[in-house]
Design a protein around this motif. Structure first.
Motif, PDB file in Angstrom:
ATOM      1  N   ARG A  41       9.239 -25.454  60.170  1.00 15.13           N
ATOM      2  CA  ARG A  41       8.525 -26.317  61.103  1.00 15.13           C
ATOM      3  C   ARG A  41       7.412 -27.139  60.480  1.00 15.13           C
ATOM      4  O   ARG A  41       6.896 -28.058  61.108  1.00 15.13           O
ATOM      5  CB  ARG A  41       7.980 -25.478  62.271  1.00 15.13           C
ATOM      6  CG  ARG A  41       9.059 -25.075  63.255  1.00 15.13           C
ATOM      7  CD  ARG A  41       8.498 -24.171  64.319  1.00 15.13           C
ATOM      8  NE  ARG A  41       8.095 -22.902  63.778  1.00 15.13           N
ATOM      9  CZ  ARG A  41       8.802 -21.790  63.897  1.00 15.13           C
ATOM     10  NH1 ARG A  41       9.918 -21.784  64.593  1.00 15.13           N
ATOM     11  NH2 ARG A  41       8.380 -20.673  63.351  1.00 15.13           N
ATOM     12  N   ASP A 102       1.803 -26.538  56.797  1.00 17.61           N
ATOM     13  CA  ASP A 102       2.561 -25.836  57.841  1.00 17.61           C
ATOM     14  C   ASP A 102       1.977 -26.180  59.206  1.00 17.61           C
ATOM     15  O   ASP A 102       0.856 -26.676  59.304  1.00 17.61           O
ATOM     16  CB  ASP A 102       2.543 -24.329  57.609  1.00 17.61           C
ATOM     17  CG  ASP A 102       3.797 -23.641  58.152  1.00 17.61           C
ATOM     18  OD1 ASP A 102       4.604 -24.312  58.840  1.00 17.61           O
ATOM     19  OD2 ASP A 102       3.984 -22.434  57.907  1.00 17.61           O
ATOM     20  N   ASP A 103       2.761 -25.906  60.244  1.00 19.05           N
ATOM     21  CA  ASP A 103       2.292 -26.257  61.590  1.00 19.05           C
ATOM     22  C   ASP A 103       1.252 -25.262  62.095  1.00 19.05           C
ATOM     23  O   ASP A 103       0.183 -25.644  62.542  1.00 19.05           O
ATOM     24  CB  ASP A 103       3.464 -26.409  62.581  1.00 19.05           C
ATOM     25  CG  ASP A 103       4.319 -25.151  62.717  1.00 19.05           C
ATOM     26  OD1 ASP A 103       4.202 -24.233  61.876  1.00 19.05           O
ATOM     27  OD2 ASP A 103       5.116 -25.078  63.671  1.00 19.05           O
ATOM     28  N   VAL A 104       1.583 -23.954  62.007  1.00 20.50           N
ATOM     29  CA  VAL A 104       0.707 -22.930  62.567  1.00 20.50           C
ATOM     30  C   VAL A 104       0.444 -21.851  61.519  1.00 20.50           C
ATOM     31  O   VAL A 104       1.376 -21.393  60.857  1.00 20.50           O
ATOM     32  CB  VAL A 104       1.350 -22.280  63.823  1.00 20.50           C
ATOM     33  CG1 VAL A 104       0.453 -21.182  64.378  1.00 20.50           C
ATOM     34  CG2 VAL A 104       1.644 -23.328  64.891  1.00 20.50           C
ATOM     35  N   LEU A 105      -0.794 -21.464  61.360  1.00 25.21           N
ATOM     36  CA  LEU A 105      -1.143 -20.319  60.515  1.00 25.21           C
ATOM     37  C   LEU A 105      -1.514 -19.158  61.424  1.00 25.21           C
ATOM     38  O   LEU A 105      -2.372 -19.287  62.301  1.00 25.21           O
ATOM     39  CB  LEU A 105      -2.325 -20.675  59.604  1.00 25.21           C
ATOM     40  CG  LEU A 105      -2.868 -19.562  58.702  1.00 25.21           C
ATOM     41  CD1 LEU A 105      -1.825 -19.097  57.691  1.00 25.21           C
ATOM     42  CD2 LEU A 105      -4.124 -20.036  57.970  1.00 25.21           C
ATOM     43  N   PHE A 106      -0.856 -18.025  61.209  1.00 25.48           N
ATOM     44  CA  PHE A 106      -1.090 -16.870  62.078  1.00 25.48           C
ATOM     45  C   PHE A 106      -1.527 -15.683  61.207  1.00 25.48           C
ATOM     46  O   PHE A 106      -2.688 -15.570  60.850  1.00 25.48           O
ATOM     47  CB  PHE A 106       0.175 -16.596  62.896  1.00 25.48           C
ATOM     48  CG  PHE A 106       0.071 -15.492  63.901  1.00 25.48           C
ATOM     49  CD1 PHE A 106      -1.080 -15.291  64.635  1.00 25.48           C
ATOM     50  CD2 PHE A 106       1.149 -14.640  64.138  1.00 25.48           C
ATOM     51  CE1 PHE A 106      -1.182 -14.259  65.567  1.00 25.48           C
ATOM     52  CE2 PHE A 106       1.077 -13.617  65.063  1.00 25.48           C
ATOM     53  CZ  PHE A 106      -0.091 -13.423  65.776  1.00 25.48           C
ATOM     54  N   THR A 107      -0.598 -14.807  60.824  1.00 27.41           N
ATOM     55  CA  THR A 107      -0.994 -13.646  60.018  1.00 27.41           C
ATOM     56  C   THR A 107      -1.269 -14.014  58.556  1.00 27.41           C
ATOM     57  O   THR A 107      -1.944 -13.269  57.856  1.00 27.41           O
ATOM     58  CB  THR A 107       0.108 -12.567  60.030  1.00 27.41           C
ATOM     59  OG1 THR A 107       1.282 -13.099  59.402  1.00 27.41           O
ATOM     60  CG2 THR A 107       0.427 -12.118  61.432  1.00 27.41           C
ATOM     61  N   GLY A 108      -0.686 -15.115  58.104  1.00 26.74           N
ATOM     62  CA  GLY A 108      -0.831 -15.511  56.706  1.00 26.74           C
ATOM     63  C   GLY A 108       0.340 -15.054  55.842  1.00 26.74           C
ATOM     64  O   GLY A 108       0.420 -15.402  54.669  1.00 26.74           O
ATOM     65  N   ARG A 109       1.265 -14.303  56.424  1.00 26.75           N
ATOM     66  CA  ARG A 109       2.361 -13.755  55.626  1.00 26.75           C
ATOM     67  C   ARG A 109       3.327 -14.839  55.139  1.00 26.75           C
ATOM     68  O   ARG A 109       3.892 -14.733  54.049  1.00 26.75           O
ATOM     69  CB  ARG A 109       3.106 -12.674  56.405  1.00 26.75           C
ATOM     70  CG  ARG A 109       2.279 -11.401  56.503  1.00 26.75           C
ATOM     71  CD  ARG A 109       2.949 -10.321  57.338  1.00 26.75           C
ATOM     72  NE  ARG A 109       2.024  -9.231  57.570  1.00 26.75           N
ATOM     73  CZ  ARG A 109       1.887  -8.168  56.773  1.00 26.75           C
ATOM     74  NH1 ARG A 109       2.657  -8.031  55.720  1.00 26.75           N
ATOM     75  NH2 ARG A 109       0.999  -7.247  57.041  1.00 26.75           N
ATOM     76  N   THR A 110       3.530 -15.863  55.945  1.00 24.82           N
ATOM     77  CA  THR A 110       4.408 -16.963  55.522  1.00 24.82           C
ATOM     78  C   THR A 110       3.812 -17.694  54.327  1.00 24.82           C
ATOM     79  O   THR A 110       4.520 -18.013  53.365  1.00 24.82           O
ATOM     80  CB  THR A 110       4.610 -17.955  56.685  1.00 24.82           C
ATOM     81  OG1 THR A 110       5.197 -17.264  57.779  1.00 24.82           O
ATOM     82  CG2 THR A 110       5.505 -19.110  56.276  1.00 24.82           C
ATOM     83  N   ARG A 135      -4.537 -20.125  64.065  1.00 26.91           N
ATOM     84  CA  ARG A 135      -4.766 -19.056  65.048  1.00 26.91           C
ATOM     85  C   ARG A 135      -5.750 -18.085  64.423  1.00 26.91           C
ATOM     86  O   ARG A 135      -5.382 -17.206  63.661  1.00 26.91           O
ATOM     87  CB  ARG A 135      -3.439 -18.362  65.395  1.00 26.91           C
ATOM     88  CG  ARG A 135      -2.435 -19.303  66.037  1.00 26.91           C
ATOM     89  CD  ARG A 135      -1.162 -18.572  66.393  1.00 26.91           C
ATOM     90  NE  ARG A 135      -1.412 -17.498  67.365  1.00 26.91           N
ATOM     91  CZ  ARG A 135      -0.449 -16.715  67.856  1.00 26.91           C
ATOM     92  NH1 ARG A 135       0.789 -16.878  67.467  1.00 26.91           N
ATOM     93  NH2 ARG A 135      -0.735 -15.786  68.728  1.00 26.91           N
ATOM     94  N   ARG A 159       1.465 -17.771  72.264  1.00 26.68           N
ATOM     95  CA  ARG A 159       2.128 -18.531  71.213  1.00 26.68           C
ATOM     96  C   ARG A 159       1.740 -19.991  71.321  1.00 26.68           C
ATOM     97  O   ARG A 159       1.410 -20.480  72.397  1.00 26.68           O
ATOM     98  CB  ARG A 159       3.649 -18.419  71.333  1.00 26.68           C
ATOM     99  CG  ARG A 159       4.260 -17.412  70.382  1.00 26.68           C
ATOM    100  CD  ARG A 159       5.764 -17.556  70.322  1.00 26.68           C
ATOM    101  NE  ARG A 159       6.195 -18.575  69.356  1.00 26.68           N
ATOM    102  CZ  ARG A 159       6.172 -18.398  68.041  1.00 26.68           C
ATOM    103  NH1 ARG A 159       5.747 -17.292  67.510  1.00 26.68           N
ATOM    104  NH2 ARG A 159       6.604 -19.357  67.241  1.00 26.68           N
ATOM    105  N   ILE A 160       1.784 -20.656  70.217  1.00 31.92           N
ATOM    106  CA  ILE A 160       1.580 -22.093  70.212  1.00 31.92           C
ATOM    107  C   ILE A 160       2.957 -22.748  70.200  1.00 31.92           C
ATOM    108  O   ILE A 160       3.809 -22.377  69.390  1.00 31.92           O
ATOM    109  CB  ILE A 160       0.804 -22.535  68.947  1.00 31.92           C
ATOM    110  CG1 ILE A 160      -0.467 -21.706  68.754  1.00 31.92           C
ATOM    111  CG2 ILE A 160       0.520 -24.018  68.981  1.00 31.92           C
ATOM    112  CD1 ILE A 160      -1.546 -21.943  69.760  1.00 31.92           C
ATOM    113  N   VAL A 162       4.763 -26.156  69.460  1.00 33.61           N
ATOM    114  CA  VAL A 162       4.562 -27.467  68.848  1.00 33.61           C
ATOM    115  C   VAL A 162       5.811 -28.304  69.093  1.00 33.61           C
ATOM    116  O   VAL A 162       6.906 -27.911  68.689  1.00 33.61           O
ATOM    117  CB  VAL A 162       4.305 -27.343  67.327  1.00 33.61           C
ATOM    118  CG1 VAL A 162       4.025 -28.705  66.723  1.00 33.61           C
ATOM    119  CG2 VAL A 162       3.148 -26.388  67.058  1.00 33.61           C
TER     120      VAL A 162
END
Ligand code: 5GP
Ligand code: MG
Length: 178
Positions: A41, A102-110, A135, A159-160, A162
């Motif tokens: 994404r 990236d579009d969304v940063l969440f846990t950082g694992r990606t 996030r 959730r976001i 997009v």
């Protein structure tokens, strides 16, 4: 399900301009800079950013796509197998300044997995991270973005969403889903 609009296309457009101005401020002529959009994404935002930098400076920044599926720490732990996307890095990253997008940063694992995937292509001089939505307070790893469109204080169950025109949406919109 509740949907709350957090960014419409007009605001998103302003935000993309601002992010590009920040990139231009830090990367000047982009002579040693490249960008990598994270699959699946992040590539829509990355393409927009490339177009906007071109419009603002007439500079075409090399843009690749990076897929981190095989580098995820949960790759073997999922019930449904993850499907990989294309990686396309048709330029040299060795000694270059890399901007991950990236579009969304969440846990950082990606992003952690992406850093690993990127290493297969060489050793950059410097790596930065640009995300549209951060996030906050949901990180599992010590990863922070250098460029942020908007911080969103979301809880785990939210959730976001997009939506990009390139994906067939009527307009660009970003929603918070409850
Ligand atoms: P993380 O690995 O940091 O937990 O999650 C980031 C990755 O998952 C990003 O590539 C992003 O596309 C996706 N992601 C995580 N949370 C959300 C979300 O709330 N909305 C969207 N659209 N993507 C998310
Ligand atoms: Mg991520």
């Amino acid at each position: 399900m509740q949907k709350r609009l957090i960014l419409d296309s007009r605001l998103l457009d302003i935000m993309i301009s601002r992010l590009c101005q920040q990139l231009i401020e830090n990367h000047h002529t982009f002579s040693e800079s490249v960008m990598l959009g994270l699959q699946p994404r992040g590539i829509f935002l990355a393409e927009r950013i490339r177009q906007r930098i071109k419009a603002l400076t007439n500079i075409v920044v090399p843009l690749g796509y990076l897929d981190a599926t095989f580098y995820r720490d949960d790759f073997r732990r999922r019930e449904t197998p993850l499907k990989p996307n294309a990686t396309r890095v048709p330029f040299i990253i060795e000694n270059h300044n890399v901007v991950l997008i990236d579009d969304v940063l969440f846990t950082g694992r990606t992003v952690r997995a992406a850093l690993d995937a990127m290493t297969a292509f060489g050793r950059p001089k410097k790596v930065e991270l640009l995300v549209l939505i951060d996030r906050k307070y949901s990180r599992d790893l010590p990863i922070e973005p250098n460029y942020v469109g908007r911080h969103v204080n979301s809880i785990l169950s939210q959730r976001i969403l997009v939506e990009w025109k390139e994906q067939g949406a009527a307009d660009d919109n970003i929603w918070l889903i409850n």
